[in-house]
Scaffold this motif. Structure first.
Motif, PDB file in Angstrom:
ATOM      1  N   MET A   7       0.880  -1.126  -0.051  1.00  0.00           N
ATOM      2  CA  MET A   7      -0.076  -0.072   0.082  1.00  0.00           C
ATOM      3  C   MET A   7       0.754   1.299   0.067  1.00  0.00           C
ATOM      4  N   ARG A   8       0.508   2.248  -0.670  1.00  0.00           N
ATOM      5  CA  ARG A   8       1.279   3.512  -0.919  1.00  0.00           C
ATOM      6  C   ARG A   8       1.133   4.213   0.358  1.00  0.00           C
ATOM      7  N   ARG A   9       1.989   4.985   0.869  1.00  0.00           N
ATOM      8  CA  ARG A   9       1.882   5.853   1.891  1.00  0.00           C
ATOM      9  C   ARG A   9       1.710   7.302   1.589  1.00  0.00           C
ATOM     10  N   VAL A  10       0.938   7.849   2.534  1.00  0.00           N
ATOM     11  CA  VAL A  10       0.768   9.388   2.446  1.00  0.00           C
ATOM     12  C   VAL A  10       1.776   9.967   3.357  1.00  0.00           C
ATOM     13  N   ARG A  11       2.594  10.799   2.776  1.00  0.00           N
ATOM     14  CA  ARG A  11       3.840  11.277   3.522  1.00  0.00           C
ATOM     15  C   ARG A  11       3.644  12.839   3.664  1.00  0.00           C
ATOM     16  N   TYR A  12       3.563  13.713   4.622  1.00  0.00           N
ATOM     17  CA  TYR A  12       3.427  14.968   4.824  1.00  0.00           C
ATOM     18  C   TYR A  12       4.750  15.335   4.921  1.00  0.00           C
ATOM     19  N   GLN A  13       5.529  15.717   4.039  1.00  0.00           N
ATOM     20  CA  GLN A  13       6.926  16.205   3.734  1.00  0.00           C
ATOM     21  C   GLN A  13       6.821  17.662   3.665  1.00  0.00           C
ATOM     22  N   VAL A  14       7.336  18.507   4.857  1.00  0.00           N
ATOM     23  CA  VAL A  14       7.031  19.817   4.680  1.00  0.00           C
ATOM     24  C   VAL A  14       8.200  20.640   5.377  1.00  0.00           C
TER      25      VAL A  14
END
Length: 183
Positions: free
Chosen positions: A1-8
């Motif tokens: 499963m693909r991950r949702v990554r909050y990269q900020v």
């Protein structure tokens, strides 16, 4: 499963943009390989405000699928991106189930807050820039949810930037009644 990554990128005092949505304070870290980071994603997910600000800089998101959460943008006016005005929770779940690279939650504190309450954020990856802004757009606006994180990586760069990587603990325990009612 693909991950949702909050990269900020964020300031040391927790802002992702200045009071006028400016981001000129985000100075490039010469030893950070942005190209390698960018290659980890094939989909960018962002809120309307972030999309409009970044689009105004001329960014074309080279070869990435761009999805914008917005109730005000009209899809026919933006044929190169997917505008999601309803059913965002279902659309993000669908994206995660599809094959591909990870999904970059590219910006927008409000969007981050909403996805966090739905348990749809897998990692929080902060590039902490050595500056105190004193105000602006918060990393996480108040959302009524407490979310526990586990540190999975960190690195200090010569220019003073810190990269902090956390995994979001996906438990119902971290989401309170107020957050569930937002759904």
């Amino acid at each position: 499963m693909r991950r949702v990554r909050y990269q900020v990128a964020c300031s040391l005092d927790g802002y992702i943009a200045g009071p006028n949505d400016e981001f000129d304070w985000i100075t490039p870290e010469t030893s950070f390989d942005f190209g390698a980071l960018y290659a980890q994603f094939d989909t960018l997910l962002m809120g309307r405000r972030t999309y409009e600000i970044v689009r105004a800089t001329g960014e074309n998101f080279r070869t990435k699928q761009v999805i914008v959460a917005s109730r005000s943008l009209r899809p026919e006016d933006y044929p190169d991106v997917e505008i999601v005005s309803e059913g965002l929770k279902a659309r993000v779940r669908e994206l995660r189930a599809q094959p591909g690279r990870d999904i970059w939650l590219y910006g927008g504190g409000n969007l981050f807050s909403q996805l966090l309450t739905w348990n749809l954020v897998d990692t929080v990856e902060l590039a902490v820039i050595p500056i105190l802004l004193g105000g602006g757009v918060q990393l996480l606006p108040p959302c009524g949810a407490r979310q526990y994180l586990t540190l999975t990586g960190h690195r200090a760069y010569p220019g003073g930037m810190l990269l902090l990587e956390y995994e979001v603990r996906q438990t119902a325990k971290g989401i309170n009644k107020i957050a569930r009612e937002k759904e």
